[in-house]
Design a protein around this motif. Structure first.
Motif, short mmCIF file in Angstrom:
data_model
loop_
_atom_site.label_atom_id
_atom_site.label_comp_id
_atom_site.label_asym_id
_atom_site.label_seq_id
_atom_site.Cartn_x
_atom_site.Cartn_y
_atom_site.Cartn_z
N LEU A 158 0.82 -1.21 0.00
CA LEU A 158 0.00 0.00 0.00
C LEU A 158 0.86 1.26 0.00
N SER A 159 0.60 2.15 -0.97
CA SER A 159 1.31 3.43 -1.01
C SER A 159 0.44 4.57 -0.53
N GLY A 160 -0.88 4.34 -0.48
CA GLY A 160 -1.79 5.46 -0.21
C GLY A 160 -2.21 6.16 -1.49
N ASN A 199 9.22 9.03 1.50
CA ASN A 199 8.22 7.98 1.71
C ASN A 199 6.82 8.55 1.54
N GLU A 200 5.85 7.65 1.47
CA GLU A 200 4.44 8.04 1.41
C GLU A 200 3.73 7.54 2.66
N PHE A 201 4.47 7.42 3.76
CA PHE A 201 3.90 6.82 4.97
C PHE A 201 2.63 7.52 5.46
N PRO A 248 -3.29 13.14 -6.06
CA PRO A 248 -2.68 12.99 -7.38
C PRO A 248 -1.75 11.78 -7.43
N LYS A 249 -1.61 11.27 -8.62
CA LYS A 249 -0.76 10.12 -8.82
C LYS A 249 0.70 10.42 -8.47
N LEU A 250 1.33 9.47 -7.80
CA LEU A 250 2.78 9.58 -7.54
C LEU A 250 3.36 8.19 -7.80
N GLY A 251 4.29 8.10 -8.74
CA GLY A 251 4.85 6.79 -9.10
C GLY A 251 5.65 6.18 -7.96
N VAL A 252 5.65 4.88 -7.91
CA VAL A 252 6.37 4.16 -6.85
C VAL A 252 7.87 4.53 -6.86
N HIS A 253 8.41 4.80 -8.04
CA HIS A 253 9.82 5.17 -8.17
C HIS A 253 10.07 6.59 -7.67
MG MG Z 1 1.80 5.77 -6.37
#
Ligand code: MG
Ligand code: ATP
Ligand code: MG
Length: 507
Positions: A244-246, A276-278, A439-444
């Motif tokens: 999970l990234s949120g 991080n996206e914690f 908004p979208k944020l890529g895992v990278h």
């Molecule tokens: Mg993402």
């Protein structure tokens, strides 16, 4: 729901012989598991195969008919549908494939919605089949009187005596591995060992038409398809873990998984010392009441996983490796018992989530291009997680979900200034509003992987303009050493590789 907690096999190496040919060497897969050696004698072919599998019981990974052998890695999601057309009850997914092949011949694979690679020996022919998205990579090598096939290229890397090229188009050659080909996504490669011919039959192609639907109908269809895809990927005996990234994609999967099971689900987020996206993932975890865990990986340790990412993904695309690196690192840190992992991976491809502008013609061009070019990148490969002993599956690339998302007209994907609008609207009632509109944020990006990798090559002296080329060169060098050369990923000296590449780029 899935009958079994895990597929009976995660991978295989198989060899069918009509005459000569060497026995394949004992394979070394990146996939973690037990190895079982089996053989079967058919009327015209003798088959030996090695399964790499998670449990004691391999019986679900192969099935034999009168003059047919099916070997299967992975799992099927439309079991109930398939079972309505079979003459006898199937006890495993391999038996389902066998039943379908007996009834429909090589067109059997047009009926399967799954995450699998299959090897079928029958009469004088061998069928090599991938799922619609080629999510389980499948490689093949042919010599006089012998067909070899495996789910990892490295197991077939050694040149064989009397290698034959393929007369048939379609199968992709693999860099620096002469004689080795990759079976295309959504295909059956039919090899007639008697006549010495090979032909590719497509079982799925990405749709290029688009459907106009009302907002309500589109939102309902997406919600329904995704609910079904998530439910089909759960197994009562293996509680789900959602990475999970949120972001909306993984948060949607988490919400639907949570709704489908009794009790809380597990969620897991990774971050680095850089980024991080914690907080965003925590919002979702709190909302769902999931058992949530955060793992922080120092950037140096993250980058040190590059060789393992190549070892698992066997991909030559530097961007794809950047997406997969944080996930590889996450799975490698995921200790304890084997898990069934659900991801939100791949939603952005049919929905154009990476496309950051408002115009619809450009959006649909991007979607069509991405749907046309994913094959061979191995982005969805289960080896990323099975290399750490965990099975992973991607609901957005379920065949039905993927088809639906692809065909929606671009105005449903971008609407009211939002990307992935239809998905956000479909999840509105099960997620917090701030997650729905995030908004979208890529895992990278969220993990600082791209910037960390950039810094790594910049510090070795690569000029800004040479960064992309240097990253590609690092990936190619790692591929050559690990996949082609058979080097153990832990023994590869990454700083040494980077330095060598930097020297070459600087000229
Ligand atoms: Mg993402
Ligand atoms: P969005 O695309 O809108 O950002 P997302 O973050 O869920 O949504 P991606 O950024 O495309 O999707 O990432 C792909 C998938 O990888 C995610 O859906 C999630 O399953 C997994 N993932 C991404 N980042 C993390 C992270 N930091 N921790 C754990 N899993 C992650
Ligand atoms: Mg996404």
């Amino acid at each position: 729901m899935s009958e079994q907690p895990f597929p009976a096999a995660y991978g295989f190496l198989a060899s069918a012989r009509t005459g000569g040919g060497q026995d394949p060497e004992a394979p070394r897969f990146a996939t973690r598991g037990r190895y079982s050696e089996l053989s079967e004698r058919l009327r015209a072919q003798s088959v030996r195969f090695t399964l790499v599998h998670p449990g004691d019981d391999t019986s679900g990974a192969y099935a034999t008919g009168a003059d047919t052998l099916v070997v299967l890695a992975g799992e099927i999601y439309n079991r109930a549908e398939i079972d309505t057309v079979l003459d006898r009850a199937a006890a495993s997914d391999a038996e389902r494939v066998l039943g379908l092949v007996e009834r429909y011949g090589l067109h059997a694979f047009r009926l399967v919605n799954g995450r699998f690679a299959a090897f079928v020996a029958e009469g004088e022919r061998v069928l090599l089949a991938t799922d619609h998205s080629g999510s389980v990579p499948l490689y093949t090598r042919r010599t006089a009187g012998q067909v070899l096939a495996a789910t990892e290229a490295k197991t077939l890397a050694a040149p064989h005596q009397g290698d034959l090229g393929f007369p048939a188009g379609g199968a992709r050659r693999v860099r620096r591995l002469p004689g080795l080909h990759q079976v295309p996504a959504g295909s059956v490669l039919e090899i007639d060992t008697g006549r010495g011919t090979a032909e590719t039959h497509r079982t799925w192609v990405p749709p290029v038409s688009r459907r106009i639907m009302s907002e309500e109908a589109a939102v309902d269809a997406v919600r329904h398809a995704l609910e079904k895809a998530v439910a089909r990927r759960l197994a009562p005996a293996a509680p789900p873990l959602v990475v999970l990234s949120g972001g909306i994609d993984s948060s949607g999967v988490a919400a639907l998984a949570d709704a489908a099971v009794l009790g809380p689900i597990d969620t897991l987020s990774m971050g680095t010392d850089r980024s991080n996206e914690f907080p965003q993932a925590r919002v979702v975890a709190d909302h769902l009441g999931s058992r949530h865990r955060e793992i922080t990986i120092p950037t140096s340790e993250l980058l040190a996983q590059l060789p393992h990412t190549l070892h698992a993904a066997e991909s030559l695309d530097a961007e794809v490796i950047e997406y997969l690196l944080p996930l590889t690192a996450l799975y490698r840190r995921l200790d304890g018992p084997a898990r069934r992992v659900l991801t939100g991976y791949g939603a952005d491809i049919p929905l154009g989530g990476m496309h950051r502008e408002d115009r619809l013609p450009q959006l649909d061009t991007a979607v069509a291009f991405d749907m046309d070019t994913f094959d061979g990148l191995n982005e969805m490969s289960p080896v990323l997680s099975t290399a750490s002993g965990h099975w992973s599956t991607h609901p957005y690339w379920d065949r039905e979900v993927l088809e639906l998302l692809t065909v929606l007209e671009a105005g449903l994907k971008r609407r009211y200034g939002r990307d992935k609008w239809v998905l956000r609207a479909a999840m509105g009632d099960v997620l917090p509003q701030e997650t729905v509109v995030r908004p979208k944020l890529g895992v990278h990006e969220g993990s600082g992987t791209t910037s960390g990798f950039t810094l790594l090559v910049r510090e070795a002296g690569v000029p800004e303009a040479g960064v992309a080329a240097a990253k590609t060169a690092v990936v190619e060098e790692l591929f050559d050493r690990i996949v082609v050369g058979g080097e153990e990923p832990d023994r590869v000296d990454l700083p040494d590789v980077v330095e060598k590449v930097a020297k070459a780029v600087k000229g």
